[in-house]
Design a protein around this motif. Structure first.
Motif, PDB file in Angstrom:
ATOM      1  N   GLN A  89      -8.297  15.488   0.386  1.00  0.00           N
ATOM      2  CA  GLN A  89      -7.837  14.128   0.717  1.00  0.00           C
ATOM      3  C   GLN A  89      -8.643  12.898   0.244  1.00  0.00           C
ATOM      4  O   GLN A  89      -9.338  13.552  -0.648  1.00  0.00           O
ATOM      5  N   PHE A  90      -7.358  12.043   0.505  1.00  0.00           N
ATOM      6  CA  PHE A  90      -7.417  10.774   0.040  1.00  0.00           C
ATOM      7  C   PHE A  90      -7.854   9.547   0.816  1.00  0.00           C
ATOM      8  O   PHE A  90      -6.278   9.722   1.719  1.00  0.00           O
ATOM      9  N   THR A  91      -7.987   8.275   0.325  1.00  0.00           N
ATOM     10  CA  THR A  91      -8.048   7.208   1.536  1.00  0.00           C
ATOM     11  C   THR A  91      -7.758   5.956   0.601  1.00  0.00           C
ATOM     12  O   THR A  91      -8.138   5.975  -0.883  1.00  0.00           O
ATOM     13  N   LEU A  92      -6.296   5.536   0.701  1.00  0.00           N
ATOM     14  CA  LEU A  92      -6.098   3.839   0.789  1.00  0.00           C
ATOM     15  C   LEU A  92      -7.061   2.804   0.662  1.00  0.00           C
ATOM     16  O   LEU A  92      -7.189   3.165   2.053  1.00  0.00           O
ATOM     17  N   THR A  93      -7.408   2.221   0.286  1.00  0.00           N
ATOM     18  CA  THR A  93      -8.072   0.662   0.700  1.00  0.00           C
ATOM     19  C   THR A  93      -7.301  -0.159   0.063  1.00  0.00           C
ATOM     20  O   THR A  93      -6.528  -0.252  -0.574  1.00  0.00           O
ATOM     21  N   ALA A  94      -8.206  -1.618   0.725  1.00  0.00           N
ATOM     22  CA  ALA A  94      -6.478  -2.778   0.248  1.00  0.00           C
ATOM     23  C   ALA A  94      -7.819  -3.633  -1.053  1.00  0.00           C
ATOM     24  O   ALA A  94      -8.931  -3.159  -0.981  1.00  0.00           O
ATOM     25  N   PRO A  95      -6.860  -3.314  -1.320  1.00  0.00           N
ATOM     26  CA  PRO A  95      -7.854  -4.551  -3.595  1.00  0.00           C
ATOM     27  C   PRO A  95      -7.543  -5.527  -2.763  1.00  0.00           C
ATOM     28  O   PRO A  95      -8.045  -6.359  -3.710  1.00  0.00           O
ATOM     29  N   HIS A  96      -7.361  -6.001  -1.843  1.00  0.00           N
ATOM     30  CA  HIS A  96      -8.120  -8.004  -1.555  1.00  0.00           C
ATOM     31  C   HIS A  96      -8.338  -7.630   0.051  1.00  0.00           C
ATOM     32  O   HIS A  96      -7.766  -7.107   1.117  1.00  0.00           O
ATOM     33  N   ALA A  97      -8.687  -9.043   0.150  1.00  0.00           N
ATOM     34  CA  ALA A  97      -9.050  -9.881   1.671  1.00  0.00           C
ATOM     35  C   ALA A  97      -6.968 -10.057   2.379  1.00  0.00           C
ATOM     36  O   ALA A  97      -6.487 -10.655   1.801  1.00  0.00           O
TER      37      ALA A  97
ATOM     38  N   ILE B 145       0.579  -0.808  -0.258  1.00  0.00           N
ATOM     39  CA  ILE B 145      -0.069   0.268   0.134  1.00  0.00           C
ATOM     40  C   ILE B 145       0.861   1.184  -0.197  1.00  0.00           C
ATOM     41  O   ILE B 145       1.331   1.630   1.107  1.00  0.00           O
ATOM     42  N   THR B 146       0.814   2.022  -0.882  1.00  0.00           N
ATOM     43  CA  THR B 146       2.112   3.207  -1.528  1.00  0.00           C
ATOM     44  C   THR B 146       1.598   3.551  -1.691  1.00  0.00           C
ATOM     45  O   THR B 146       0.220   3.852  -2.850  1.00  0.00           O
ATOM     46  N   PRO B 147       1.583   5.711  -1.653  1.00  0.00           N
ATOM     47  CA  PRO B 147       0.391   6.486  -2.595  1.00  0.00           C
ATOM     48  C   PRO B 147       1.716   6.694  -3.235  1.00  0.00           C
ATOM     49  O   PRO B 147       2.686   6.339  -3.711  1.00  0.00           O
ATOM     50  N   SER B 148       0.728   7.856  -4.538  1.00  0.00           N
ATOM     51  CA  SER B 148       1.594   7.737  -5.812  1.00  0.00           C
ATOM     52  C   SER B 148       1.796   9.180  -6.287  1.00  0.00           C
ATOM     53  O   SER B 148       2.232   9.879  -6.902  1.00  0.00           O
ATOM     54  N   VAL B 149       1.475   9.746  -5.120  1.00  0.00           N
ATOM     55  CA  VAL B 149       2.179  11.356  -4.712  1.00  0.00           C
ATOM     56  C   VAL B 149       2.870  11.327  -3.781  1.00  0.00           C
ATOM     57  O   VAL B 149       2.191  10.894  -2.089  1.00  0.00           O
ATOM     58  N   GLU B 150       3.445  12.958  -3.232  1.00  0.00           N
ATOM     59  CA  GLU B 150       3.586  13.505  -2.176  1.00  0.00           C
ATOM     60  C   GLU B 150       2.391  13.662  -1.606  1.00  0.00           C
ATOM     61  O   GLU B 150       1.893  14.331  -1.775  1.00  0.00           O
ATOM     62  N   ALA B 151       2.793  13.213   0.174  1.00  0.00           N
ATOM     63  CA  ALA B 151       1.123  13.871   0.735  1.00  0.00           C
ATOM     64  C   ALA B 151       1.819  13.697   2.359  1.00  0.00           C
ATOM     65  O   ALA B 151       2.856  13.043   2.371  1.00  0.00           O
ATOM     66  N   LEU B 152       0.660  13.919   3.031  1.00  0.00           N
ATOM     67  CA  LEU B 152       0.415  14.426   4.818  1.00  0.00           C
ATOM     68  C   LEU B 152      -0.432  13.172   5.230  1.00  0.00           C
ATOM     69  O   LEU B 152      -1.723  13.148   4.791  1.00  0.00           O
TER      70      LEU B 152
ATOM     71  N   GLY C  18      -5.542   7.752  -6.604  1.00  0.00           N
ATOM     72  CA  GLY C  18      -5.786   6.641  -5.389  1.00  0.00           C
ATOM     73  C   GLY C  18      -7.199   6.538  -5.688  1.00  0.00           C
ATOM     74  O   GLY C  18      -7.559   6.495  -4.042  1.00  0.00           O
ATOM     75  N   LEU C  19      -8.094   7.821  -6.070  1.00  0.00           N
ATOM     76  CA  LEU C  19      -9.203   8.641  -6.223  1.00  0.00           C
ATOM     77  C   LEU C  19      -9.733   7.191  -6.529  1.00  0.00           C
ATOM     78  O   LEU C  19      -9.617   6.577  -7.905  1.00  0.00           O
ATOM     79  N   PRO C  20     -11.425   7.490  -6.215  1.00  0.00           N
ATOM     80  CA  PRO C  20     -12.404   6.957  -6.655  1.00  0.00           C
ATOM     81  C   PRO C  20     -12.354   6.753  -8.487  1.00  0.00           C
ATOM     82  O   PRO C  20     -13.288   6.117  -9.018  1.00  0.00           O
ATOM     83  N   GLY C  21     -12.244   8.139  -8.660  1.00  0.00           N
ATOM     84  CA  GLY C  21     -12.306   8.724 -10.584  1.00  0.00           C
ATOM     85  C   GLY C  21     -14.057   9.333 -10.303  1.00  0.00           C
ATOM     86  O   GLY C  21     -14.527   9.648 -11.871  1.00  0.00           O
TER      87      GLY C  21
ATOM     88  N   SER D 222      -3.320  13.135   2.425  1.00  0.00           N
ATOM     89  CA  SER D 222      -3.802  14.653   2.474  1.00  0.00           C
ATOM     90  C   SER D 222      -2.273  15.504   1.426  1.00  0.00           C
ATOM     91  O   SER D 222      -1.834  14.943   1.777  1.00  0.00           O
ATOM     92  N   SER D 223      -3.090  15.980  -0.078  1.00  0.00           N
ATOM     93  CA  SER D 223      -2.202  16.713  -0.817  1.00  0.00           C
ATOM     94  C   SER D 223      -2.573  17.315  -1.573  1.00  0.00           C
ATOM     95  O   SER D 223      -3.813  17.395  -2.209  1.00  0.00           O
ATOM     96  N   VAL D 224      -1.883  18.089  -2.142  1.00  0.00           N
ATOM     97  CA  VAL D 224      -2.136  19.535  -2.752  1.00  0.00           C
ATOM     98  C   VAL D 224      -2.269  19.163  -4.345  1.00  0.00           C
ATOM     99  O   VAL D 224      -3.056  19.503  -4.806  1.00  0.00           O
ATOM    100  N   GLU D 225      -1.245  18.280  -5.016  1.00  0.00           N
ATOM    101  CA  GLU D 225      -1.840  17.857  -5.907  1.00  0.00           C
ATOM    102  C   GLU D 225      -2.982  17.203  -6.312  1.00  0.00           C
ATOM    103  O   GLU D 225      -3.953  16.807  -7.229  1.00  0.00           O
ATOM    104  N   VAL D 226      -3.375  16.121  -5.042  1.00  0.00           N
ATOM    105  CA  VAL D 226      -4.815  15.617  -4.635  1.00  0.00           C
ATOM    106  C   VAL D 226      -5.595  16.957  -5.461  1.00  0.00           C
ATOM    107  O   VAL D 226      -6.555  16.845  -6.094  1.00  0.00           O
ATOM    108  N   ALA D 227      -5.774  17.647  -4.596  1.00  0.00           N
ATOM    109  CA  ALA D 227      -6.910  18.689  -4.361  1.00  0.00           C
ATOM    110  C   ALA D 227      -7.111  19.306  -5.681  1.00  0.00           C
ATOM    111  O   ALA D 227      -8.083  19.954  -6.180  1.00  0.00           O
ATOM    112  N   ASN D 228      -5.648  19.595  -6.072  1.00  0.00           N
ATOM    113  CA  ASN D 228      -6.255  19.957  -7.751  1.00  0.00           C
ATOM    114  C   ASN D 228      -6.632  19.140  -8.843  1.00  0.00           C
ATOM    115  O   ASN D 228      -7.097  19.463  -9.557  1.00  0.00           O
TER     116      ASN D 228
END
Length: 381
Positions: free
Chosen positions: A186-194, A93-100, A174-177, A122-128
């Protein structure tokens, strides 16, 4: 005093030495002949004289001698193995953008379901990206509602392309689209599988770089076991056959997946991978286990397996720079016999050269025999 009186003591001494030499018996100077019962010492092929021990001495020293029996190497093979995570059921589980890091939703050891929230960032790039996606969705809904009667086809196509680009950017972050919620970054990383969280590097408030692993998620329902075998044995292990994994006295069934196509430069061993259903979560990455294979009687080229002799690995020792096994000779003495060893299978070692079926060799207490030989050699010296 006359010269005769001065020389008398010297002549007397010389006369006494001559008489002593003449009285010495020739039989005391010669060694006993073979007919008189003398046993000439002999040395083994390894250059050390054999030792002869009676039954009581051998029993006291724990020395056991057995005759070698030929065996086709089709019996169950034993090998050490190590449990590994199933890489096909492992996710980082890794972010693809610089974040807090804003908030954690899981911790080390938790079992989570597919889609469960793990960490909020939370990320400025994600906010944009969220803002661009919201604008692109609004514009697409507007031109779609007007229709082609009021809006040119070119404008509709541009709106469609802008929406697709905004969605792709959001999903890469990592956003739902879809532009759900506010554009606050702000965005939340989720589990891709159990699975179970086996690594946790989340620290709330930490600023993290793209690609840093926050969680390691492993599906432990199936694990891998890598067993190490001599490269000459691996071709006799058939993919798809059953293997038995023993851990803490419990036997678990697995399936041979494939042998490695590379031999270790240092150990000359190759790896055979077994897939094991991990019922009741018994096995974990890093556990050491024993693996038992049913080896094939027929070699990979179709020829019948060669009948070989083998000895317990403890029966093979190093003596005067040679690899030897102690064999009982025609006189009943134990002599060191140089051998060329083959594969070590379980607790036994294949003997390629130096011994043959029917030879009586020391199978227990080899180090006691070695100590006795070295002791005898030191006594002679």
């Amino acid at each position: 005093m006359t010269p005769f009186r001065l020389m008398s003591p010297l002549l007397a001494a010389a006369l006494l030495l001559a008489m002593a030499a003449c009285s010495r018996s020739p039989s005391t100077e010669s060694a006993p002949t073979e007919a008189e019962g003398a046993e000439a010492p002999t040395e083994s092929e390894a250059g050390i004289a054999p030792v002869k021990l009676d039954a009581a001495a051998m029993k006291a020293a724990g020395i056991v001698v057995q005759a070698l029996q030929p065996a086709s190497m089709s019996e169950q093979l034993r090998a050490p193995g190590e449990v590994l995570d199933n890489a096909y059921g492992t996710a980082l589980i890794t972010p693809s953008v610089e974040a807090l890091v804003v908030r954690r939703h899981a911790k080390l050891g938790d079992e989570v379901r597919a889609g469960a929230p793990l960490v909020t960032l939370s990320s400025v790039e994600v906010a944009n990206a969220q803002a661009e996606l919201r604008i692109a969705e609004q514009e697409w809904r507007r031109v779609s509602a007007l229709g082609r009667e009021a809006v040119s086809g070119r404008r509709i196509n541009e709106a469609q392309v802008a929406l697709d680009r905004a969605r792709a950017t959001a999903q890469a972050y990592g956003l739902p689209g879809t532009a759900a919620g506010r554009s606050n970054g702000q965005f939340t990383l989720t589990a891709p599988h159990a699975g179970r969280i086996t690594e946790d590097a989340v620290v709330v408030g930490e600023k993290i770089e793209p690609g840093k692993t926050l969680f390691r998620l492993v599906d432990e329902s199936v694990v891998w076991v890598d067993a190490k075998l001599p490269s000459g044995i691996v071709p006799r292990i058939t993919p798809g056959t059953e293997a038995t994994v023993v851990f803490n006295g419990e036997r678990l069934k697995g399936t041979v997946q494939h042998p490695a196509h590379r031999t270790s430069d240092t150990t000359r061993n190759a790896v055979v991978r077994i897939e094991v259903p991990n019922r009741d979560d018994r096995l974990h990455s890093g556990d050491y286990v024993d693996v038992f294979f049913e080896a094939s009687d027929v070699a990979k080229d179709g020829n019948a397996a060669v009948t070989m002799v083998s000895v317990p690995t403890d029966a093979v020792v190093q003596l005067e720079g040679d690899t030897v096994v102690f064999r009982r000779n025609a006189t009943g003495a134990l002599e060191p016999t140089p051998v060329r060893t083959g594969e070590a299978i379980g607790d036994r070692t294949v003997i390629r050269e130096g011994l043959k079926p029917g030879d009586a060799v020391v199978v227990e207490g080899a180090f006691a025999v070695k100590a006795q030989m070295l002791k005898s050699q030191l006594g002679e010296e």
